[in-house]
Design an enzyme around this catalytic site. Structure first.
Site, PDB file in Angstrom:
ATOM      1  N   LYS A  55       0.795  -1.218   0.000  1.00 38.43           N
ATOM      2  CA  LYS A  55       0.000   0.000   0.000  1.00 38.43           C
ATOM      3  C   LYS A  55       0.833   1.276   0.000  1.00 38.43           C
ATOM      4  CE  LYS A  55      -3.599  -0.092  -0.576  1.00 38.43           C
ATOM      5  NZ  LYS A  55      -4.844  -0.461  -1.348  1.00 38.43           N
ATOM      6  N   SER A 272      -3.012 -12.568   3.634  1.00 44.19           N
ATOM      7  CA  SER A 272      -3.496 -12.353   2.258  1.00 44.19           C
ATOM      8  C   SER A 272      -2.441 -12.784   1.246  1.00 44.19           C
ATOM      9  CB  SER A 272      -3.901 -10.899   2.037  1.00 44.19           C
ATOM     10  OG  SER A 272      -2.769 -10.059   2.000  1.00 44.19           O
TER      11      SER A 272
HETATM   12  N1  PMP Z   1      -3.591  -7.638   1.409  1.00 46.86           N
HETATM   13  C1  PMP Z   1      -3.356  -6.750   2.370  1.00 46.86           C
HETATM   14  C2  PMP Z   1      -2.640  -7.217   3.604  1.00 46.86           C
HETATM   15  C3  PMP Z   1      -3.786  -5.429   2.215  1.00 46.86           C
HETATM   16  O1  PMP Z   1      -3.560  -4.543   3.190  1.00 46.86           O
HETATM   17  C4  PMP Z   1      -4.479  -5.056   1.045  1.00 46.86           C
HETATM   18  C5  PMP Z   1      -5.003  -3.656   0.897  1.00 46.86           C
HETATM   19  N2  PMP Z   1      -6.292  -3.484   1.469  1.00 46.86           N
HETATM   20  C6  PMP Z   1      -4.702  -6.015   0.058  1.00 46.86           C
HETATM   21  C7  PMP Z   1      -4.240  -7.299   0.277  1.00 46.86           C
HETATM   22  C8  PMP Z   1      -5.473  -5.716  -1.219  1.00 46.86           C
HETATM   23  O2  PMP Z   1      -4.818  -4.803  -2.054  1.00 46.86           O
HETATM   24  P1  PMP Z   1      -5.676  -3.801  -2.961  1.00 46.86           P
HETATM   25  O3  PMP Z   1      -6.287  -2.792  -2.041  1.00 46.86           O
HETATM   26  O4  PMP Z   1      -4.689  -3.189  -3.888  1.00 46.86           O
HETATM   27  O5  PMP Z   1      -6.726  -4.594  -3.656  1.00 46.86           O
END
Ligand code: PMP
Length: 315
Positions: A55, A272
């Site tokens: 991010k 994630s």
């Molecule tokens: N994994 C984590 C740990 C995140 O903080 C985020 C951001 N919300 C994401 C995945 C998803 O990324 P994006 O917002 O670019 O879809």
């Protein structure tokens, strides 16, 4: 063989934003040992960003565009809702560039994340856990409507600078790091910035690149950072028809994959990231079964340091 190269000694940075992006592309050995040599899997190590997550890219691009267009000035407070990583990036950038940061965070965000946000000096408003990330979004909108002059509302879910950051960085890096050989990009959906921006750039380079969206299999899940799009407020930057394919990953699979990546590869990744890897592995195994070559790239949004209090590591 063991080879410890001296990492690029010329990398001297004038300021923290200069460290964002150009993250390593990681390969795998043991966890992919069952795949044939012509099915390759790689992942971008986004914890190498100075705020510790993917991010940083979106936040830096959002902040830069807002400063350049004059909507973010030192007398304004940047306000947004975030499950953590975007907030950490805003807080880091606010500290470095001299603007205040006020964040609406669901109260069940991991304690490590909340501690990091406080350490950077951000102002936090904790919203009810049962309202989820959508509850935090609604609370910010109310506050901005009450005091529009005080704030720059960064609005990561609707701000095109979010996906544009990936269009101008992540997508180009993946193309270069695979020498244009990438055939698939697999990414989890939160705001969808990573998938939309990286995917658009890779398709510009080669329209045949397959873009695969990964999401949790249920509205209530343990994959922090991901959204269950069918039941969530749809981000304005998200196009549900964009991906060529969608994969669902359940929380137990994500946990098991996180343990495997730690114990078989030495990669201590966030939940994630593990879930995205599970999705990439599914694509890889399907290609192996069909005797088709593939170069599959996914992205590890962060490492495990913010999730170490989770009990699944003990299994
Ligand atoms: N994994 C984590 C740990 C995140 O903080 C985020 C951001 N919300 C994401 C995945 C998803 O990324 P994006 O917002 O670019 O879809």
């Amino acid at each position: 063989m063991f080879n410890i190269p001296t990492a690029t000694p010329s990398r001297v940075f004038d300021h923290i934003e200069a460290q964002i992006g150009n993250t390593p592309l990681l390969g795998f050995r043991r966890i992919t040992a069952h795949l044939p040599a012509n099915v390759e899997v790689y992942a971008k190590a986004e914890w190498a960003n100075p705020g510790g997550s993917v991010k940083d890219r979106a936040a830096a691009y959002i902040v830069r565009q807002a400063e350049q267009s004059g909507v973010l000035t030192p007398d304004k407070t940047l306000i947004d809702s975030t499950s953590g990583n975007t907030g950490i990036a805003y807080a880091m950038l606010g500290a470095a560039r001299g603007f205040r940061v006020r964040l609406y965070v669901p109260e069940n965000a991991s304690p490590e994340r909340i501690a990091i946000l406080r350490a950077y000096g951000a102002e936090l408003v904790l919203t009810p856990a049962e309202d989820g990330s959508d509850g935090a979004i609604l609370a910010v909108r109310e506050e901005v409507a009450r005091h529009p002059d005080r704030y720059y509302y960064a609005d990561q879910y609707n701000n095109p600078a979010n996906w544009q950051a990936h269009y101008h960085s992540t997508g180009v890096e993946i193309w270069q790091q695979t020498q244009g050989r990438v055939t698939h990009f697999v990414a989890g959906l939160g705001t969808s910035g990573t998938l939309m921006g990286t995917g658009r750039r890779l398709r510009d380079f080669n329209p045949a690149v397959q873009i695969v969206a990964a999401q949790p299999d249920a509205p209530f899940h343990g994959i922090e950072g991901w959204k269950h799009m069918p039941t969530a407020i749809k981000p304005g930057i998200y196009d549900s028809h964009f991906a060529d394919d969608t994969i669902s990953v359940n929380t137990e699979t994500a946990y098991a994959t996180a343990r495997q990546l730690a114990r078989q590869e030495g990669y201590l990744v966030g939940i994630s990231a593990a879930a995205a890897f599970a999705g990439a592995l599914r694509v890889a195994e399907a290609h192996a079964a069909a005797n088709k070559p593939a170069v599959i790239v996914t992205l590890f949004p962060d490492n495990a340091y913010k999730y170490l209090s989770e009990t699944f590591w003990r299994d």
